[in-house]
Design an enzyme around this catalytic site. Structure first.
Site, PDB file in Angstrom:
ATOM      1  N   GLY A 156      37.527  50.167  36.139  1.00 12.56           N
ATOM      2  CA  GLY A 156      38.816  49.625  35.724  1.00 12.56           C
ATOM      3  C   GLY A 156      39.649  50.465  34.787  1.00 12.56           C
ATOM      4  O   GLY A 156      40.823  50.149  34.561  1.00 12.56           O
TER       5      GLY A 156
ATOM      6  N   CYS B  60      59.892  51.112  59.456  1.00 12.83           N
ATOM      7  CA  CYS B  60      61.011  50.208  59.699  1.00 12.83           C
ATOM      8  C   CYS B  60      60.907  48.914  58.919  1.00 12.83           C
ATOM      9  O   CYS B  60      60.770  47.832  59.501  1.00 12.83           O
ATOM     10  CB  CYS B  60      61.117  49.927  61.194  1.00 12.83           C
ATOM     11  SG  CYS B  60      61.458  51.448  62.059  1.00 12.83           S
ATOM     12  N   GLU B  61      60.904  49.018  57.610  1.00 12.98           N
ATOM     13  CA  GLU B  61      61.096  47.834  56.783  1.00 12.98           C
ATOM     14  C   GLU B  61      61.507  48.265  55.383  1.00 12.98           C
ATOM     15  O   GLU B  61      61.172  49.360  54.938  1.00 12.98           O
ATOM     16  CB  GLU B  61      59.867  46.935  56.766  1.00 12.98           C
ATOM     17  CG  GLU B  61      58.588  47.533  56.253  1.00 12.98           C
ATOM     18  CD  GLU B  61      57.498  46.465  56.192  1.00 12.98           C
ATOM     19  OE1 GLU B  61      57.560  45.664  55.256  1.00 12.98           O
ATOM     20  OE2 GLU B  61      56.631  46.437  57.075  1.00 12.98           O
TER      21      GLU B  61
ATOM     22  N   GLU C 107      31.109  51.448  37.102  1.00 15.67           N
ATOM     23  CA  GLU C 107      31.648  51.596  38.463  1.00 15.67           C
ATOM     24  C   GLU C 107      33.086  52.104  38.405  1.00 15.67           C
ATOM     25  O   GLU C 107      34.003  51.432  38.868  1.00 15.67           O
ATOM     26  CB  GLU C 107      31.651  50.223  39.156  1.00 15.67           C
ATOM     27  CG  GLU C 107      30.330  49.500  39.155  1.00 15.67           C
ATOM     28  CD  GLU C 107      30.486  47.997  39.457  1.00 15.67           C
ATOM     29  OE1 GLU C 107      31.622  47.523  39.683  1.00 15.67           O
ATOM     30  OE2 GLU C 107      29.464  47.301  39.424  1.00 15.67           O
TER      31      GLU C 107
HETATM   32  N1  LLP Z   1      33.975  47.688  40.689  1.00 15.15           N
HETATM   33  C1  LLP Z   1      34.475  46.640  41.359  1.00 15.15           C
HETATM   34  C2  LLP Z   1      33.604  45.495  41.611  1.00 15.15           C
HETATM   35  C3  LLP Z   1      35.802  46.652  41.796  1.00 15.15           C
HETATM   36  O1  LLP Z   1      36.286  45.598  42.428  1.00 15.15           O
HETATM   37  C4  LLP Z   1      36.616  47.780  41.548  1.00 15.15           C
HETATM   38  C5  LLP Z   1      38.003  47.831  42.008  1.00 15.15           C
HETATM   39  C6  LLP Z   1      36.045  48.869  40.859  1.00 15.15           C
HETATM   40  C7  LLP Z   1      34.732  48.784  40.438  1.00 15.15           C
HETATM   41  C8  LLP Z   1      36.820  50.127  40.564  1.00 15.15           C
HETATM   42  O2  LLP Z   1      37.921  49.898  39.754  1.00 15.15           O
HETATM   43  P1  LLP Z   1      38.772  51.140  39.204  1.00 15.15           P
HETATM   44  O3  LLP Z   1      37.896  51.916  38.250  1.00 15.15           O
HETATM   45  O4  LLP Z   1      39.165  51.956  40.352  1.00 15.15           O
HETATM   46  O5  LLP Z   1      39.924  50.504  38.530  1.00 15.15           O
HETATM   47  N2  LLP Z   1      44.163  48.933  45.261  1.00 15.15           N
HETATM   48  C9  LLP Z   1      44.424  48.658  43.861  1.00 15.15           C
HETATM   49  C10 LLP Z   1      43.167  48.678  43.036  1.00 15.15           C
HETATM   50  C11 LLP Z   1      42.132  47.679  43.492  1.00 15.15           C
HETATM   51  C12 LLP Z   1      40.887  47.705  42.669  1.00 15.15           C
HETATM   52  C13 LLP Z   1      39.836  46.850  43.277  1.00 15.15           C
HETATM   53  N3  LLP Z   1      38.567  46.879  42.621  1.00 15.15           N
HETATM   54  C14 LLP Z   1      45.445  49.656  43.340  1.00 15.15           C
HETATM   55  O6  LLP Z   1      45.880  50.528  44.091  1.00 15.15           O
HETATM   56  O7  LLP Z   1      45.853  49.560  42.177  1.00 15.15           O
END
Ligand code: LLP
Length: 427
Positions: free
Chosen positions: A249, A355-356, A286
């Site tokens: 995150g 096209c949007e 993670e």
């Molecule tokens: N662990 C779990 C259980 C998760 O659901 C996620 C991300 C991560 C780790 C990794 O999070 P990160 O370190 O990348 O923030 N598509 C969205 C982001 C979706 C994140 C979903 N879960 C965007 O482009 O902002």
């Protein structure tokens, strides 16, 4: 050298040299000529530096960094992290297949997600993954059944929902009561007691992930307090937790954002863990975006400029199928010309050919560009290629990994044949 118009996220590995935008020692215009556009280009060194910040934070600790591969699951990127000793956080059988395809160690894989199927559980057990992060009481039952049928015991953590506001976009907040993720705080101890009684499960840890693109330390510190309260309560019932998985995150700099550095954040978090007497547990994290987000750019060609009554449009050959974050989350990504002109800038909405009207990449951007110019959309290493689609029957872009002066094509451009191969006519 700093860009005269804007600061460039991704520095020092993504920077101008003699006026030309480069990734490490490779000029982006040469790559665009060689491979066409839109083209994703990544800096390996940026990824390794980002990883090193976490590794410094965990120095001397028993810790496992599991790259959340949903951020960018291209094999060439996975290989970088596998070689650097990372594990992987996966959310599907497909992602497990990618981990195995790069020869990474399945014992370092953790499987998250609210909707694991029986087939995926079976596949993960057969591969010998390290741990399932179970997200509901119902999933405990199903995993228990699947493990018993396979004659195995599944190692599990339960993902808790700490009800902490990560102060980010609502679509990427995951640790609030109203989100679909994890087991509610007040049901957690009972869920652990139940899990400990199921013969197909081996309870090994606890897990939490509160959201994405988090730019402050305080939600993490609050979530850590809550998770440690639960570790105490769970262990008081006689269940021993060997690891604490604190999710991912951590945010990146898209537009002057200033998230805490990974090592500084973990210094604070480890102080809390030590103060509560849990410093001996294995720590897992993670991270996704913070390991790859600013390592990548998407190079795109300006196809047309078009004056309008209200605004000017700059139509580029990358679109929402390549760069979905602006359309989905109103996200901001910097857009810079590869070679700045010396004229005057005009204000443009930078849009793709789809096209949007949702197909926009940047709004009200001051740019001095003409048709045929190349631009780079920055901070495009995370959640771009991995979320790319074939909308409008557009082939997905090519990808290049740069290491020093060496550039390797890690994904060729998708062809129409690639797209049509899985289809057939009825009757
Ligand atoms: N662990 C779990 C259980 C998760 O659901 C996620 C991300 C991560 C780790 C990794 O999070 P990160 O370190 O990348 O923030 N598509 C969205 C982001 C979706 C994140 C979903 N879960 C965007 O482009 O902002």
């Amino acid at each position: 050298m700093n860009d005269p118009l804007t600061r460039l996220p991704g520095q020092p590995h993504i920077a101008r040299r003699d006026g030309v935008l480069c990734v490490e020692n490779v000029a982006l215009d040469a790559l665009a000529r060689a491979h066409g556009t839109p083209l994703f280009v990544y800096s390996k060194q940026w990824m390794l530096d980002a990883l090193a910040a976490y590794q410094r934070g965990f120095e001397g600790r028993n810790a496992l960094i599991c790259y959340a591969m949903k951020a960018n699951s291209s094999l060439g990127v996975l290989r970088v992290f596998a070689e650097a000793g990372c594990g992987f956080d996966i959310v599907s059988g497909g992602e497990l297949g990618r981990v195995l395809a790069v020869g990474a160690d399945p014992a370092k894989v953790i499987f998250s997600g609210v909707g694991k199927t029986r087939a995926e559980m079976k596949q993960a057990l057969a591969a010998g993954i390290g741990c399932f992060n179970v997200e509901s009481e119902a999933e405990l039952e199903v995993l228990n059944e699947v493990a018993l049928a396979a004659g195995q015991r599944a190692r599990i953590s339960i993902r808790i929902n700490p009800n902490v506001d990560p102060k980010t976009h609502p679509y990427i907040s995951t640790g609030l009561k109203g989100n679909k993720f994890g087991v509610a705080h007040d049901r957690t101890v009972a869920a652990y007691q139940h899990a400990a009684r199921l013969p197909g499960l081996d309870v090994v840890g606890i897990d939490c992930h509160i959201g994405s693109q988090i730019t402050e330390a305080s939600p993490y510190l609050d979530a850590m307090d809550k998770i440690l309260d639960l570790v105490e309560a769970i262990e008081a019932t006689g269940i021993r937790l060997h690891h604490i998985d604190f999710g991912g995150g951590l945010g990146i700099d898209y537009n002057g954002d200033t998230p805490p550095a990974a090592d500084a954040l973990w210094k604070q978090l480890l102080a809390r863990i030590d103060a509560r007497g849990f410093g001996d547990r294995q720590l897992m994290i993670e991270p996704g975006r913070s390991l790859v987000g600013n390592a990548g750019v998407c190079v795109s060609e300006v196809l047309y400029t078009k004056p309008g009554d209200d605004k000017n449009f700059c139509i580029i050959d990358a679109a929402m199928n390549d760069l979905p974050r602006p359309a989905m989350y109103q996200a901001f990504q910097q857009i810079v010309p590869l070679q700045p002109r010396m004229g005057t800038a005009a204000l443009y909405d930078v849009v793709g050919p789809i096209c949007e009207s949702g197909d926009w990449i940047g709004r009200d951007r001051a740019l001095d560009v003409q048709a045929g110019d190349l631009v780079a959309v920055l901070s495009a290493g995370a959640y771009c290629m991995s979320m790319a689609s074939n909308y409008n029957t557009r082939g997905r872009a090519a990808e290049v990994l740069v290491n020093g002066g060496q550039a390797t094509l890690i994904r060729r451009r998708e062809t129409l044949d690639d797209q049509l191969r899985s289809e057939q006519l009825a009757g």
